[in-house]
Design a protein around this motif. Structure first.
Motif, PDB file in Angstrom:
ATOM      1  N   LEU A   2       0.875  -1.138  -0.013  1.00  0.00           N
ATOM      2  CA  LEU A   2       0.085   0.063  -0.183  1.00  0.00           C
ATOM      3  C   LEU A   2       0.893   1.295  -0.011  1.00  0.00           C
ATOM      4  CD1 LEU A   2      -2.613   1.517   0.379  1.00  0.00           C
ATOM      5  CD2 LEU A   2      -2.604   1.192   2.841  1.00  0.00           C
ATOM      6  N   GLU A  50      -1.861  10.230  -7.813  1.00  0.00           N
ATOM      7  CA  GLU A  50      -2.526   8.983  -8.371  1.00  0.00           C
ATOM      8  C   GLU A  50      -2.224   7.555  -7.777  1.00  0.00           C
ATOM      9  OE1 GLU A  50      -3.563   9.667 -12.838  1.00  0.00           O
ATOM     10  OE2 GLU A  50      -1.416  10.748 -12.408  1.00  0.00           O
ATOM     11  N   GLU A  76      -0.843   7.420  -4.296  1.00  0.00           N
ATOM     12  CA  GLU A  76      -0.976   7.418  -2.782  1.00  0.00           C
ATOM     13  C   GLU A  76      -2.336   6.885  -2.409  1.00  0.00           C
ATOM     14  OE1 GLU A  76      -0.806  10.944  -0.859  1.00  0.00           O
ATOM     15  OE2 GLU A  76       1.441  11.292  -1.175  1.00  0.00           O
ATOM     16  N   ARG A  95      -3.130   3.635  -2.765  1.00  0.00           N
ATOM     17  CA  ARG A  95      -3.545   2.541  -3.738  1.00  0.00           C
ATOM     18  C   ARG A  95      -2.520   1.543  -3.590  1.00  0.00           C
ATOM     19  NH1 ARG A  95      -4.393   4.802  -9.684  1.00  0.00           N
ATOM     20  NH2 ARG A  95      -5.375   2.616  -9.848  1.00  0.00           N
ATOM     21  N   LYS A  96      -3.038   0.176  -3.760  1.00  0.00           N
ATOM     22  CA  LYS A  96      -2.448  -1.093  -3.451  1.00  0.00           C
ATOM     23  C   LYS A  96      -1.631  -1.609  -4.914  1.00  0.00           C
ATOM     24  CE  LYS A  96      -4.590  -2.688   0.630  1.00  0.00           C
ATOM     25  NZ  LYS A  96      -5.177  -3.719   1.203  1.00  0.00           N
ATOM     26  N   PHE A  97      -0.544  -1.806  -5.072  1.00  0.00           N
ATOM     27  CA  PHE A  97       0.139  -2.482  -6.279  1.00  0.00           C
ATOM     28  C   PHE A  97       1.043  -3.395  -5.784  1.00  0.00           C
ATOM     29  CE2 PHE A  97      -0.363   2.084  -6.719  1.00  0.00           C
ATOM     30  CZ  PHE A  97      -1.272   2.212  -7.713  1.00  0.00           C
ATOM     31  N   PRO A 156      -3.495  -1.944 -10.324  1.00  0.00           N
ATOM     32  CA  PRO A 156      -3.834  -1.877  -8.915  1.00  0.00           C
ATOM     33  C   PRO A 156      -4.577  -3.352  -8.558  1.00  0.00           C
ATOM     34  CG  PRO A 156      -5.654  -0.604 -10.590  1.00  0.00           C
ATOM     35  CD  PRO A 156      -4.414  -1.230 -11.393  1.00  0.00           C
ATOM     36  N   GLU A 168      -8.661  -3.450  -2.956  1.00  0.00           N
ATOM     37  CA  GLU A 168      -8.466  -2.834  -1.476  1.00  0.00           C
ATOM     38  C   GLU A 168      -8.524  -4.130  -0.333  1.00  0.00           C
ATOM     39  OE1 GLU A 168      -7.661  -0.615   1.511  1.00  0.00           O
ATOM     40  OE2 GLU A 168      -7.909   0.026  -0.682  1.00  0.00           O
TER      41      GLU A 168
END
Length: 109
Positions: free
Chosen positions: A18, A57, A59, A61-63, A97, A100
């Motif tokens: 995250l 764009e 911050e 978010r999960k990758f 992405p 969540e």
């Protein structure tokens, strides 16, 4: 295309992270410094996509990230992994992405 045995793939430690904070690296055109939470640890990871994406764009978010690469220094900042993205032959980068509900630190295979 060169083919590899699947055992080569298993050498990479791919994890969900995250992005807690992202900021453009000063004096560079393409580099973004990420503060990434992997559940049990946080790492600094530098990515070269600032020409196509803003820090905002990324911050929150999960990758997917590769964690077991040798650290590399960019503009005086040590990067401790690599963000996985998709890239076309023309150089267009796409973020991948992660939903969540997937916990930080989850192994990807």
């Amino acid at each position: 295309m060169e083919l590899y045995d699947v055992s080569e793939f298993w050498k990479f430690d791919l994890r969900v992270g995250l992005v807690r904070k992202a900021e453009k690296l000063r004096r560079t055109k393409k580099l973004i410094k990420l503060d990434v939470d992997f559940g049990t640890e946080r790492r600094t990871i530098i990515t070269g996509i600032a020409d196509q994406y803003s820090p905002e764009e990324l911050e929150g978010r999960k990758f997917i990230f590769v964690l077991n690469l040798k650290p590399k220094e960019f503009s005086g900042v040590k990067s401790e992994g690599m963000l996985i993205v998709a890239e076309t032959e023309e150089g267009r980068v796409y973020l991948l992405p992660v939903p969540e509900e997937v916990p930080e630190g989850t192994k990807v295979w």
